[in-house]
Design a protein around this motif. Structure first.
Motif, PDB file in Angstrom:
ATOM      1  N   MET A 100     -38.635 -10.636  30.686  1.00 48.14           N
ATOM      2  CA  MET A 100     -37.933  -9.970  31.778  1.00 48.14           C
ATOM      3  C   MET A 100     -36.729 -10.789  32.234  1.00 48.14           C
ATOM      4  N   THR A 101     -36.819 -12.114  32.128  1.00 47.99           N
ATOM      5  CA  THR A 101     -35.686 -12.965  32.477  1.00 47.99           C
ATOM      6  C   THR A 101     -34.505 -12.683  31.560  1.00 47.99           C
ATOM      7  N   LEU A 102     -34.774 -12.466  30.281  1.00 47.31           N
ATOM      8  CA  LEU A 102     -33.706 -12.115  29.345  1.00 47.31           C
ATOM      9  C   LEU A 102     -33.032 -10.811  29.752  1.00 47.31           C
ATOM     10  N   VAL A 141     -14.781  -6.884  24.915  1.00 41.10           N
ATOM     11  CA  VAL A 141     -15.064  -7.755  23.765  1.00 41.10           C
ATOM     12  C   VAL A 141     -15.629  -9.093  24.236  1.00 41.10           C
ATOM     13  N   ILE A 142     -15.076  -9.629  25.330  1.00 40.02           N
ATOM     14  CA  ILE A 142     -15.565 -10.898  25.878  1.00 40.02           C
ATOM     15  C   ILE A 142     -17.007 -10.743  26.348  1.00 40.02           C
ATOM     16  N   VAL A 143     -17.325  -9.607  26.982  1.00 41.81           N
ATOM     17  CA  VAL A 143     -18.691  -9.349  27.445  1.00 41.81           C
ATOM     18  C   VAL A 143     -19.664  -9.361  26.264  1.00 41.81           C
ATOM     19  N   PHE A 144     -19.314  -8.661  25.186  1.00 38.03           N
ATOM     20  CA  PHE A 144     -20.181  -8.611  24.009  1.00 38.03           C
ATOM     21  C   PHE A 144     -20.363  -9.993  23.393  1.00 38.03           C
ATOM     22  N   VAL A 187     -25.575 -15.712  24.649  1.00 32.81           N
ATOM     23  CA  VAL A 187     -26.662 -15.906  25.608  1.00 32.81           C
ATOM     24  C   VAL A 187     -27.975 -15.339  25.078  1.00 32.81           C
ATOM     25  N   SER A 188     -27.922 -14.134  24.502  1.00 31.10           N
ATOM     26  CA  SER A 188     -29.139 -13.499  23.979  1.00 31.10           C
ATOM     27  C   SER A 188     -29.721 -14.290  22.815  1.00 31.10           C
ATOM     28  N   ALA A 189     -28.851 -14.787  21.929  1.00 29.26           N
ATOM     29  CA  ALA A 189     -29.333 -15.572  20.789  1.00 29.26           C
ATOM     30  C   ALA A 189     -30.009 -16.861  21.248  1.00 29.26           C
ATOM     31  N   ARG A 229     -34.800 -17.526  21.704  1.00 25.99           N
ATOM     32  CA  ARG A 229     -35.620 -18.597  21.124  1.00 25.99           C
ATOM     33  C   ARG A 229     -36.678 -19.096  22.100  1.00 25.99           C
ATOM     34  N   HIS A 230     -36.463 -18.883  23.389  1.00 27.97           N
ATOM     35  CA  HIS A 230     -37.375 -19.395  24.416  1.00 27.97           C
ATOM     36  C   HIS A 230     -38.184 -18.289  25.087  1.00 27.97           C
TER      37      HIS A 230
END
Length: 304
Positions: free
Chosen positions: A236-238, A281-284, A290-292, A296-297
């Motif tokens: 949910m934090t993601l 484009v900057i948002v993506f 950030v998502s990548a 992992r965590h």
């Protein structure tokens, strides 16, 4: 034995297909709304971004301009990067971090049992119902125009805190951080409604038996938070972080969005569309990084 496993597998496949169908039905209104209301403006904005747009008595006339609309703001205004572009891109860090931390703190409080809990939850979700950048601007402007802003009373500014921290002798860097946080208190509360609801749903999905087992083993509340709560709400934090980043980049208080809107109102459609797409484009790119990193965590309960 094989016949039984085959039946179970067939039943599981049917259930998965049914769940997939329900998912498509849930997003169908959004898909239809996107096609009917947003698809054509989206295509037109791409066309405007690479064109010189002129308004004539016969209508809108476009002339291909290549990358000129993307580069002209940077080359024609020497202060564009320092006063508009850089603050517009970097402001999401403060906003995202503060909103996520505040939302988690409030969600933990609202998840406790106390009298008036439903009313408290409704109050924090109220800004989502009346959410509007115009509303925020009107409230902030009215707050500034009133006589409440005296030496000891500040509505949306932190002048009093700045003077206090300066008199105590805080370093300038720390003082700037506290001033930035206090200046954004109103925006943080206003923008945290959805995130609080998301965190609440994550907290309520944690089985109480896990906390009871941890307490039997002698775990403290602090250990329970880091070993159970934080791990369980990591998916949910993601979601909260992704939503907060998008919300920050598209917020009307973002200087880049305000500048883009100003260009639009001045009929400078080409530059407005170009910078809008550059912001997209900057948002993506930020979301991808950030998502990548966060993926992992993230701990998923159903992972084998």
């Amino acid at each position: 034995m094989s016949r039984t496993s085959g039946k179970k597998k067939k039943k599981k496949n049917k259930m998965q297909k049914r769940e997939a169908l329900y998912g498509y039905l849930f997003i169908l209104p959004w898909i239809l709304g996107f096609i009917a209301l947003f698809l054509r403006p989206l295509i037109v904005s791409v066309q405007y971004a690479f064109s010189k747009v002129r308004f004539t008595p016969q209508g809108v006339v476009t002339e291909f301009a290549g990358w000129e609309n993307f580069t002209s703001p940077f080359t024609s205004d020497v202060y564009f990067v320092s006063k508009t572009f850089a603050p517009g891109v970097s402001s999401f860090w403060y906003e995202t971090i503060l909103v996520c931390l505040f939302s988690l703190f409030i969600a933990i409080l609202l998840n406790q049992k106390f009298r008036g809990r439903a009313f408290a939850r409704a109050m924090f979700f109220l800004p989502v119902i009346i959410a509007s950048g115009i509303v925020i601007q009107v409230l902030r402007r009215n707050g500034m125009d009133t006589d409440l802003e005296t030496e000891n009373s500040y509505v949306f500014s932190s002048d009093g805190l700045a003077v206090l921290l300066n008199s105590i002798g805080f370093p300038e860097r720390i003082r700037t951080i506290f001033e930035e946080i206090s200046n954004r208190i109103f925006d943080i509360v206003w923008l945290s409604g959805i995130q609080i609801i998301l965190y609440l749903s994550g907290l309520q999905s944690i089985p109480k038996s896990e906390y009871e087992a941890a307490q039997i083993e002698g775990a403290t509340a602090w250990e329970c938070f880091w070993k159970i709560t934080w791990v369980r709400i990591s998916p949910m934090t993601l979601v909260v972080v992704v939503y907060s980043i998008i919300d920050s980049f598209t917020n009307v208080s973002n200087k880049l969005i305000s500048w883009t809107y100003t260009q639009y109102t001045n009929n400078n459609m080409g530059v407005s569309s170009a910078i809008g797409w550059l912001n997209c484009v900057i948002v993506f790119a930020v979301l991808a990084v950030v998502s990548a990193w966060m993926s992992r965590h993230v701990f998923y309960v159903n992972e084998e």
